[in-house]
Design an enzyme around this catalytic site. Structure first.
Site, PDB file in Angstrom:
ATOM      1  N   SER A 119       6.561  58.064  34.086  1.00  0.00           N
ATOM      2  CA  SER A 119       6.410  58.016  35.543  1.00  0.00           C
ATOM      3  C   SER A 119       5.045  57.483  35.941  1.00  0.00           C
ATOM      4  O   SER A 119       4.913  56.781  36.938  1.00  0.00           O
ATOM      5  CB  SER A 119       6.514  59.417  36.148  1.00  0.00           C
ATOM      6  OG  SER A 119       7.641  60.078  35.723  1.00  0.00           O
ATOM      7  N   HIS A 140      11.081  51.832  33.966  1.00  0.00           N
ATOM      8  CA  HIS A 140      11.020  53.099  34.707  1.00  0.00           C
ATOM      9  C   HIS A 140      12.194  53.245  35.669  1.00  0.00           C
ATOM     10  O   HIS A 140      12.274  52.544  36.670  1.00  0.00           O
ATOM     11  CB  HIS A 140       9.674  53.175  35.464  1.00  0.00           C
ATOM     12  CG  HIS A 140       9.502  54.459  36.199  1.00  0.00           C
ATOM     13  ND1 HIS A 140       8.849  54.554  37.398  1.00  0.00           N
ATOM     14  CD2 HIS A 140       9.903  55.712  35.890  1.00  0.00           C
ATOM     15  CE1 HIS A 140       8.864  55.808  37.802  1.00  0.00           C
ATOM     16  NE2 HIS A 140       9.498  56.530  36.912  1.00  0.00           N
ATOM     17  N   GLU A 152      11.529  49.873  37.650  1.00  0.00           N
ATOM     18  CA  GLU A 152      10.242  49.194  37.590  1.00  0.00           C
ATOM     19  C   GLU A 152      10.051  48.701  36.155  1.00  0.00           C
ATOM     20  O   GLU A 152      10.039  49.502  35.213  1.00  0.00           O
ATOM     21  CB  GLU A 152       9.101  50.150  37.967  1.00  0.00           C
ATOM     22  CG  GLU A 152       9.072  50.501  39.444  1.00  0.00           C
ATOM     23  CD  GLU A 152       8.013  51.547  39.795  1.00  0.00           C
ATOM     24  OE1 GLU A 152       7.457  51.476  40.901  1.00  0.00           O
ATOM     25  OE2 GLU A 152       7.758  52.453  38.972  1.00  0.00           O
ATOM     26  N   ASN A 190       5.732  55.783  42.454  1.00  0.00           N
ATOM     27  CA  ASN A 190       5.073  57.090  42.322  1.00  0.00           C
ATOM     28  C   ASN A 190       3.650  57.085  42.862  1.00  0.00           C
ATOM     29  O   ASN A 190       3.130  58.120  43.250  1.00  0.00           O
ATOM     30  CB  ASN A 190       5.102  57.567  40.873  1.00  0.00           C
ATOM     31  CG  ASN A 190       6.497  58.018  40.487  1.00  0.00           C
ATOM     32  OD1 ASN A 190       7.265  58.440  41.343  1.00  0.00           O
ATOM     33  ND2 ASN A 190       6.837  57.905  39.214  1.00  0.00           N
TER      34      ASN A 190
HETATM   35  N1  CAA Z   1      24.831  61.319  39.067  1.00  0.00           N
HETATM   36  C1  CAA Z   1      25.735  60.436  39.541  1.00  0.00           C
HETATM   37  N2  CAA Z   1      26.046  60.306  40.840  1.00  0.00           N
HETATM   38  C2  CAA Z   1      25.403  61.108  41.704  1.00  0.00           C
HETATM   39  C3  CAA Z   1      24.439  62.052  41.301  1.00  0.00           C
HETATM   40  C4  CAA Z   1      24.165  62.138  39.912  1.00  0.00           C
HETATM   41  N3  CAA Z   1      23.266  62.992  39.435  1.00  0.00           N
HETATM   42  N4  CAA Z   1      23.980  62.697  42.417  1.00  0.00           N
HETATM   43  C5  CAA Z   1      24.626  62.176  43.462  1.00  0.00           C
HETATM   44  N5  CAA Z   1      25.474  61.205  43.035  1.00  0.00           N
HETATM   45  C6  CAA Z   1      26.307  60.348  43.851  1.00  0.00           C
HETATM   46  C7  CAA Z   1      27.448  61.110  44.489  1.00  0.00           C
HETATM   47  O1  CAA Z   1      28.578  61.159  43.642  1.00  0.00           O
HETATM   48  C8  CAA Z   1      27.701  60.292  45.740  1.00  0.00           C
HETATM   49  O2  CAA Z   1      28.447  59.136  45.400  1.00  0.00           O
HETATM   50  P1  CAA Z   1      29.451  58.443  46.441  1.00  0.00           P
HETATM   51  O3  CAA Z   1      28.593  57.943  47.556  1.00  0.00           O
HETATM   52  O4  CAA Z   1      30.097  57.337  45.636  1.00  0.00           O
HETATM   53  O5  CAA Z   1      30.396  59.497  46.883  1.00  0.00           O
HETATM   54  C9  CAA Z   1      26.318  59.835  46.160  1.00  0.00           C
HETATM   55  O6  CAA Z   1      25.518  59.870  44.968  1.00  0.00           O
HETATM   56  C10 CAA Z   1      25.735  60.712  47.203  1.00  0.00           C
HETATM   57  O7  CAA Z   1      25.704  62.021  46.684  1.00  0.00           O
HETATM   58  P2  CAA Z   1      26.073  63.335  47.507  1.00  0.00           P
HETATM   59  O8  CAA Z   1      26.977  63.015  48.649  1.00  0.00           O
HETATM   60  O9  CAA Z   1      26.473  64.411  46.565  1.00  0.00           O
HETATM   61  O10 CAA Z   1      24.671  63.838  48.038  1.00  0.00           O
HETATM   62  P3  CAA Z   1      23.661  63.121  48.958  1.00  0.00           P
HETATM   63  O11 CAA Z   1      24.295  62.174  49.890  1.00  0.00           O
HETATM   64  O12 CAA Z   1      22.859  64.255  49.460  1.00  0.00           O
HETATM   65  O13 CAA Z   1      22.791  62.226  47.936  1.00  0.00           O
HETATM   66  C11 CAA Z   1      20.957  61.868  46.498  1.00  0.00           C
HETATM   67  C12 CAA Z   1      22.097  62.801  46.856  1.00  0.00           C
HETATM   68  C13 CAA Z   1      21.538  60.555  45.945  1.00  0.00           C
HETATM   69  C14 CAA Z   1      20.153  62.554  45.409  1.00  0.00           C
HETATM   70  C15 CAA Z   1      20.120  61.565  47.784  1.00  0.00           C
HETATM   71  O14 CAA Z   1      19.712  62.763  48.388  1.00  0.00           O
HETATM   72  C16 CAA Z   1      18.877  60.737  47.512  1.00  0.00           C
HETATM   73  O15 CAA Z   1      18.940  59.513  47.408  1.00  0.00           O
HETATM   74  N6  CAA Z   1      17.727  61.412  47.425  1.00  0.00           N
HETATM   75  C17 CAA Z   1      16.433  60.752  47.118  1.00  0.00           C
HETATM   76  C18 CAA Z   1      16.293  60.615  45.640  1.00  0.00           C
HETATM   77  C19 CAA Z   1      15.027  59.922  45.293  1.00  0.00           C
HETATM   78  O16 CAA Z   1      14.170  59.571  46.104  1.00  0.00           O
HETATM   79  N7  CAA Z   1      14.857  59.700  43.974  1.00  0.00           N
HETATM   80  C20 CAA Z   1      13.634  59.121  43.441  1.00  0.00           C
HETATM   81  C21 CAA Z   1      12.745  60.225  42.977  1.00  0.00           C
HETATM   82  S1  CAA Z   1      11.258  59.605  42.259  1.00  0.00           S
HETATM   83  C22 CAA Z   1      11.655  59.334  40.655  1.00  0.00           C
HETATM   84  O17 CAA Z   1      12.701  59.592  40.167  1.00  0.00           O
HETATM   85  C23 CAA Z   1      10.567  58.704  39.864  1.00  0.00           C
HETATM   86  C24 CAA Z   1       9.857  59.571  38.938  1.00  0.00           C
HETATM   87  O18 CAA Z   1       9.279  58.991  37.989  1.00  0.00           O
HETATM   88  C25 CAA Z   1       9.700  61.002  39.102  1.00  0.00           C
END
Ligand code: CAA
Length: 298
Positions: A119, A140, A152, A190
């Site tokens: 990250s 990433h 990334e 990040n």
């Molecule tokens: N695996 C596969 N599919 C998933 C999933 C998972 N773990 N979680 C959610 N989904 C899918 C669902 O099946 C759903 O698909 P459809 O649209 O085809 O039905 C879709 O994603 C939306 O999911 P939900 O309706 O269950 O829930 P939501 O609408 O609340 O979305 C979320 C959940 C995708 C996590 C959304 O809240 C989101 O985009 N959050 C932000 C996440 C983010 O910013 N991530 C980056 C973090 S930083 C990082 O990762 C970098 C690092 O180095 C730390």
């Protein structure tokens, strides 16, 4: 060079997510559990989450079966010997990652690409322990890997153009949208996202709002899918604190250091969703702000 077989070291959230993405795109995957323990645990978790997606009508049963058939689960690092690309996704500890790269050089083919899903840590520091530095790069992914399109591709100091090109083509083949970024702490996302979450925590400590109101404000006012506290819990507070420490270590500016409340939560083992409690308490339905943090700590 085309990438058809992918080794992934580390079977945590990101390792499993990356494995799914690659296997779903038809790549053969060797997933290595990096820490001691029963390989059936990550395998069971992986298969369970695909089963759930099938039950909820989000995935065809045939696709689930293909994904599972494309992945070999193992606890033997040597099993990645024939892979075209190996991506490490182990704990964010530079010494552990450097030692792993060192071992991978002895295991992998000389033309295999070695990638890191770090990250915030330096790709160049990992490259430095390798003989063939040109084939080392950052790759990433974002959580949840099957949903987030961005990857990334991190250009370490001696990463070759051929490696970057091969990774760019690979990312597109697995349905991702790659961006090229230079090897700087936190890369693009990040470096911007970590201070944002730290600022939200300081805002909570000042008593500007509650966990819920700050999250709600950022969702409804800034159009984000999650507020900063839900996001920090989702990423994992151990990861957030590590990102903060790494950026602080690099730039030595006080506002990048981990805030008091984050330090205390991590000390208590409240790491977010994965432990059932972080800024939110996930044992309650719907989750509520961690009662210990309802009143500002400072
Ligand atoms: N695996 C596969 N599919 C998933 C999933 C998972 N773990 N979680 C959610 N989904 C899918 C669902 O099946 C759903 O698909 P459809 O649209 O085809 O039905 C879709 O994603 C939306 O999911 P939900 O309706 O269950 O829930 P939501 O609408 O609340 O979305 C979320 C959940 C995708 C996590 C959304 O809240 C989101 O985009 N959050 C932000 C996440 C983010 O910013 N991530 C980056 C973090 S930083 C990082 O990762 C970098 C690092 O180095 C730390």
């Amino acid at each position: 060079m085309s990438i058809n077989t992918v080794g992934i070291i580390g079977s945590g959230t990101m390792g499993l997510g990356i494995a799914q993405v690659c296997a779903q795109a038809g790549k053969k995957v060797v997933l290595v559990k990096a820490t001691p323990g029963d390989i059936e645990r990550p395998r069971g978790k992986f298969v369970g989450s695909l089963d759930k997606a099938v039950e909820r009508g989000k995935m065809e049963a045939a696709l689930r079966d293909t994904i599972i058939a494309n992945i070999t689960f193992t606890d033997q690092e040597e099993a990645v010997a024939d892979c075209d690309l190996v991506v490490e996704s182990v704990i964010e500890d530079i010494e552990i990652k450097k030692a792993l790269f060192n071992r991978l050089e002895g295991i992998c083919r000389a033309d295999a690409i070695l990638g890191t899903n770090t990250s915030t840590l330096s790709v160049t520091a990992m490259m430095a322990v390798c003989q063939h530095r040109d084939r080392v790069a950052g790759l990433h992914f974002f959580n949840p890997a099957p949903v987030m399109s961005l990857v990334e591709i991190v250009h370490g100091f001696e990463t070759s153009d051929a490696t970057l090109k091969a990774l760019n083509a690979f990312c597109k083949e697995i349905g991702k949208a790659p961006v090229l970024v230079q090897d700087t702490t936190g890369f693009i996302v990040n470096r911007l996202l970590t201070p944002y979450m730290l600022n939200a925590i300081r805002m909570l400590e000042r008593g500007t709002g509650t966990i819920e109101t700050i999250d709600q404000a950022m969702m409804t006012g800034a159009g984000l899918p999650m507020g900063p506290f839900a996001l920090a819990d989702y990423i994992g507070l151990d990861v957030v604190i590590a990102m903060s420490q790494n950026i602080y270590e690099d730039v030595r500016e006080g506002h990048h250091a981990p805030p008091h409340t984050l330090v205390r939560l991590v000390q208590l083992g409240y790491l977010g969703r994965k432990t059932g409690k972080g800024f939110y308490d996930y044992s309650a339905k719907p989750p509520v702000g961690n009662p210990a943090l309802v009143h500002p700590v400072i």
